[in-house]
Scaffold this motif. Structure first.
Motif, PDB file in Angstrom:
ATOM      1  N   TYR A 176      14.928  11.274  -7.996  1.00  0.00           N
ATOM      2  CA  TYR A 176      13.947  10.568  -7.093  1.00  0.00           C
ATOM      3  C   TYR A 176      12.366  11.234  -7.356  1.00  0.00           C
ATOM      4  O   TYR A 176      12.174  12.325  -7.728  1.00  0.00           O
ATOM      5  CB  TYR A 176      14.100  10.788  -5.623  1.00  0.00           C
ATOM      6  CG  TYR A 176      15.491  10.110  -5.377  1.00  0.00           C
ATOM      7  CD1 TYR A 176      15.526   8.611  -4.719  1.00  0.00           C
ATOM      8  CD2 TYR A 176      16.614  10.850  -5.031  1.00  0.00           C
ATOM      9  CE1 TYR A 176      16.593   7.954  -4.289  1.00  0.00           C
ATOM     10  CE2 TYR A 176      17.968  10.181  -4.975  1.00  0.00           C
ATOM     11  CZ  TYR A 176      18.038   8.747  -4.188  1.00  0.00           C
ATOM     12  OH  TYR A 176      19.062   8.373  -3.778  1.00  0.00           O
ATOM     13  N   ASN A 177      11.563  10.284  -6.928  1.00  0.00           N
ATOM     14  CA  ASN A 177      10.055  10.785  -6.819  1.00  0.00           C
ATOM     15  C   ASN A 177      10.002  11.697  -5.460  1.00  0.00           C
ATOM     16  O   ASN A 177      10.496  11.014  -4.659  1.00  0.00           O
ATOM     17  CB  ASN A 177       9.123   9.742  -6.734  1.00  0.00           C
ATOM     18  CG  ASN A 177       8.724   9.073  -8.073  1.00  0.00           C
ATOM     19  OD1 ASN A 177       9.304   9.412  -9.394  1.00  0.00           O
ATOM     20  ND2 ASN A 177       8.823   7.597  -8.065  1.00  0.00           N
ATOM     21  N   ASP A 187      15.741  16.471  -4.489  1.00  0.00           N
ATOM     22  CA  ASP A 187      15.615  15.195  -4.477  1.00  0.00           C
ATOM     23  C   ASP A 187      15.125  14.791  -6.083  1.00  0.00           C
ATOM     24  O   ASP A 187      15.438  13.984  -6.832  1.00  0.00           O
ATOM     25  CB  ASP A 187      14.639  14.460  -3.401  1.00  0.00           C
ATOM     26  CG  ASP A 187      15.044  14.476  -2.203  1.00  0.00           C
ATOM     27  OD1 ASP A 187      16.509  14.740  -2.110  1.00  0.00           O
ATOM     28  OD2 ASP A 187      14.444  14.507  -1.175  1.00  0.00           O
ATOM     29  N   ASP A 220       2.038   5.616  -3.980  1.00  0.00           N
ATOM     30  CA  ASP A 220       3.564   5.888  -4.244  1.00  0.00           C
ATOM     31  C   ASP A 220       4.131   6.710  -3.028  1.00  0.00           C
ATOM     32  O   ASP A 220       5.326   6.491  -2.481  1.00  0.00           O
ATOM     33  CB  ASP A 220       3.980   6.331  -5.634  1.00  0.00           C
ATOM     34  CG  ASP A 220       3.939   5.157  -6.482  1.00  0.00           C
ATOM     35  OD1 ASP A 220       3.922   4.075  -6.163  1.00  0.00           O
ATOM     36  OD2 ASP A 220       3.669   5.493  -7.789  1.00  0.00           O
ATOM     37  N   SER A 221       3.356   7.653  -2.885  1.00  0.00           N
ATOM     38  CA  SER A 221       3.743   8.736  -1.839  1.00  0.00           C
ATOM     39  C   SER A 221       3.883   8.319  -0.355  1.00  0.00           C
ATOM     40  O   SER A 221       4.508   8.690   0.274  1.00  0.00           O
ATOM     41  CB  SER A 221       2.947   9.827  -1.748  1.00  0.00           C
ATOM     42  OG  SER A 221       2.766  10.708  -3.252  1.00  0.00           O
ATOM     43  N   ALA A 276      12.684   4.738  -1.380  1.00  0.00           N
ATOM     44  CA  ALA A 276      12.968   5.586  -2.722  1.00  0.00           C
ATOM     45  C   ALA A 276      14.237   4.971  -3.294  1.00  0.00           C
ATOM     46  O   ALA A 276      15.274   4.522  -2.855  1.00  0.00           O
ATOM     47  CB  ALA A 276      13.231   7.037  -2.213  1.00  0.00           C
ATOM     48  N   ARG A 281      11.031  10.918 -13.183  1.00  0.00           N
ATOM     49  CA  ARG A 281      10.808  11.029 -11.802  1.00  0.00           C
ATOM     50  C   ARG A 281       9.525  11.953 -11.789  1.00  0.00           C
ATOM     51  O   ARG A 281       9.164  12.856 -12.669  1.00  0.00           O
ATOM     52  CB  ARG A 281      11.878  11.576 -11.238  1.00  0.00           C
ATOM     53  CG  ARG A 281      12.416  12.908 -11.523  1.00  0.00           C
ATOM     54  CD  ARG A 281      13.507  12.903 -12.587  1.00  0.00           C
ATOM     55  NE  ARG A 281      14.237  14.022 -12.591  1.00  0.00           N
ATOM     56  CZ  ARG A 281      15.256  14.228 -13.440  1.00  0.00           C
ATOM     57  NH1 ARG A 281      15.140  13.522 -14.832  1.00  0.00           N
ATOM     58  NH2 ARG A 281      15.839  15.294 -13.588  1.00  0.00           N
ATOM     59  N   ASN A 324       9.245   5.022   3.738  1.00  0.00           N
ATOM     60  CA  ASN A 324       9.191   4.780   2.147  1.00  0.00           C
ATOM     61  C   ASN A 324      10.291   4.325   1.847  1.00  0.00           C
ATOM     62  O   ASN A 324      11.522   4.055   2.458  1.00  0.00           O
ATOM     63  CB  ASN A 324       8.740   6.028   1.284  1.00  0.00           C
ATOM     64  CG  ASN A 324       7.662   6.741   1.489  1.00  0.00           C
ATOM     65  OD1 ASN A 324       6.697   5.987   2.335  1.00  0.00           O
ATOM     66  ND2 ASN A 324       7.368   7.777   0.997  1.00  0.00           N
ATOM     67  N   ASN A 363       7.552   4.230  -3.707  1.00  0.00           N
ATOM     68  CA  ASN A 363       8.775   4.754  -4.021  1.00  0.00           C
ATOM     69  C   ASN A 363       8.869   6.316  -4.071  1.00  0.00           C
ATOM     70  O   ASN A 363       8.664   6.842  -5.206  1.00  0.00           O
ATOM     71  CB  ASN A 363       9.098   4.055  -5.479  1.00  0.00           C
ATOM     72  CG  ASN A 363      10.312   4.722  -6.221  1.00  0.00           C
ATOM     73  OD1 ASN A 363      11.226   5.142  -5.541  1.00  0.00           O
ATOM     74  ND2 ASN A 363      10.352   4.422  -7.636  1.00  0.00           N
ATOM     75  N   CYS A 364       9.225   6.742  -2.996  1.00  0.00           N
ATOM     76  CA  CYS A 364       9.170   8.220  -2.945  1.00  0.00           C
ATOM     77  C   CYS A 364       9.809   8.775  -1.692  1.00  0.00           C
ATOM     78  O   CYS A 364       9.888   8.087  -0.841  1.00  0.00           O
ATOM     79  CB  CYS A 364       7.584   8.832  -2.741  1.00  0.00           C
ATOM     80  SG  CYS A 364       7.302  10.563  -3.316  1.00  0.00           S
ATOM     81  N   ARG A 365      10.267  10.198  -1.751  1.00  0.00           N
ATOM     82  CA  ARG A 365      10.641  10.846  -0.703  1.00  0.00           C
ATOM     83  C   ARG A 365       9.605  11.719  -0.493  1.00  0.00           C
ATOM     84  O   ARG A 365       9.092  12.854  -1.096  1.00  0.00           O
ATOM     85  CB  ARG A 365      11.925  11.480  -0.909  1.00  0.00           C
ATOM     86  CG  ARG A 365      13.226  10.503  -1.030  1.00  0.00           C
ATOM     87  CD  ARG A 365      14.660  11.068  -1.216  1.00  0.00           C
ATOM     88  NE  ARG A 365      15.559  10.138  -1.127  1.00  0.00           N
ATOM     89  CZ  ARG A 365      16.884  10.354  -1.215  1.00  0.00           C
ATOM     90  NH1 ARG A 365      17.194  11.614  -1.416  1.00  0.00           N
ATOM     91  NH2 ARG A 365      17.686   9.212  -1.286  1.00  0.00           N
ATOM     92  N   THR A 366       8.979  11.716   0.776  1.00  0.00           N
ATOM     93  CA  THR A 366       7.934  12.443   1.237  1.00  0.00           C
ATOM     94  C   THR A 366       8.052  13.307   2.623  1.00  0.00           C
ATOM     95  O   THR A 366       8.629  12.917   3.492  1.00  0.00           O
ATOM     96  CB  THR A 366       6.709  11.399   1.281  1.00  0.00           C
ATOM     97  OG1 THR A 366       6.341  10.600   0.221  1.00  0.00           O
ATOM     98  CG2 THR A 366       5.351  12.162   1.603  1.00  0.00           C
TER      99      THR A 366
END
Length: 342
Positions: free
Chosen positions: A72-73, A67, A265-266, A306, A202, A304, A270-273
């Protein structure tokens, strides 16, 4: 300019370390049941004691790194009680560099990212800058262990090893290498297209949270007791943030601790976690394991939003300042709202 945002729930994976007396049944589909069948949890994936470091990385780490390489983040959070195997999952065994088979998620992720950051992995007209940071949250303060630009996986791994040597740890009854701080390792990739002057930035964030502990079991006294209190306090605040996000509350208490500010953010941003919850299936630790599994079940309800972050070179600084001002105004609004409610 930024890519279109997409909603993505936090992915949750459970991993059980080798047991003394198994008190839980674990299925690869993500089902976790207590031995007496009174407790049931459903996650995205669950690993038993037979799982290798490589298998866990392929399911937890590799998709997040993919990702990040796509723009992405991405974040992986390791959570669980002390002695449950979080640090082993993230970094591998303590001491000198271990065999590649036992390497943890962080060194594997570093290698995957830097293997991509080559002339063949980037566009012909791209400039790529990679920065690496490793810091810890210890007793409510943030300690920067190291931060610098890197050019290879060896550079990043040297930073990682140096940071691990400096990380605060102690010997307790539950864990000979009990981490007394939350460790946060980040890689920031900033890619500039010289043809269009667009900038794609990112961040990969890999977090090894300190383990919650029951003082009567760990035997912590003196300075270690104070450390344990602060660890439990920051994890409690993290739990409050998770609850607020899961319940879609208008106010999320990110500012109540340094840890949750860093993870804003996590969690919900704005993140995929992915949350990796480490557990012991031993009957001696069943209450701690159930508490961790309940935390993970709440985290699975968090969503989230993202997006791929792209901006023009000329507008990158202004956009960053604008986003910072927006976050500041949101925090001020939340504080005013909280005062009004009281």
């Amino acid at each position: 300019m930024a890519g279109q945002a997409s909603r993505c729930p936090v992915r949750v994976v459970a991993r059980f370390r080798p047991p003394d007396y198994p008190a839980f049944h674990v299925e690869p589909c993500g089902a976790v049941d207590s031995a007496d069948l009174t407790q049931h949890f459903q996650f995205d994936r669950a690993f038993g004691q037979e799982a290798s470091q490589g298998e866990v990385y392929d399911d937890v780490g590799r998709p997040i790194v993919d990702d990040v390489l796509s723009g992405y983040n991405g974040t992986v959070l390791a959570y669980g009680p002390t002695g449950s195997g979080k640090t082993f999952c993230m970094f591998g065994p303590p001491g000198p560099r271990s065999s590649s088979v036992l390497e943890g998620l962080v060194p594997r992720a570093v290698q995957q990212v830097l293997d991509h950051c080559t002339p063949d992995g980037c566009g012909p007209g791209d400039d790529l800058r990679v920065e690496c940071s490793f810091f810890e949250v210890y007793c409510f303060s943030v300690e920067g262990l190291t931060h610098q630009q890197i050019h290879s996986a060896d550079d990043a791994l040297q930073i990682l090893r140096a940071g691990l040597k400096l990380r605060v740890a102690a010997n307790t009854k539950l864990n000979q290498h009990s981490s007394r701080s939350h460790a946060i390792f980040t890689l920031v990739l900033r890619q500039t297209d010289r043809m269009t002057e667009s900038v794609r930035q990112r961040k990969l964030t890999l977090v090894d949270l300190a383990g919650s502990e029951k003082v009567r079991k760990s035997g912590s006294v003196g300075e270690m007791l104070e450390e344990a209190k602060k660890i439990n306090s920051s994890l409690s605040t993290l739990g409050h943030v998770i609850e607020a996000l899961a319940d879609r509350r208008p106010h999320v208490p990110y500012r109540d601790s340094r840890l949750t500010r860093l993870l804003e953010d996590s969690l919900g941003g704005n993140c995929r976690t992915t949350l990796l919850v480490a557990c012991s299936p031993s009957a001696a630790h069943i209450s701690e394991t159930l508490s961790s599994l309940r935390f993970a079940a709440r985290a699975k309800k968090v969503e989230n939003c993202a997006r791929i972050n792209i901006s023009s070179r000329s507008g990158a600084g202004a956009e960053g300042q604008l986003q910072q001002r927006i976050r500041q105004l949101k925090r001020e609004l939340a504080r005013l709202s909280a005062r009004t409610n009281h």
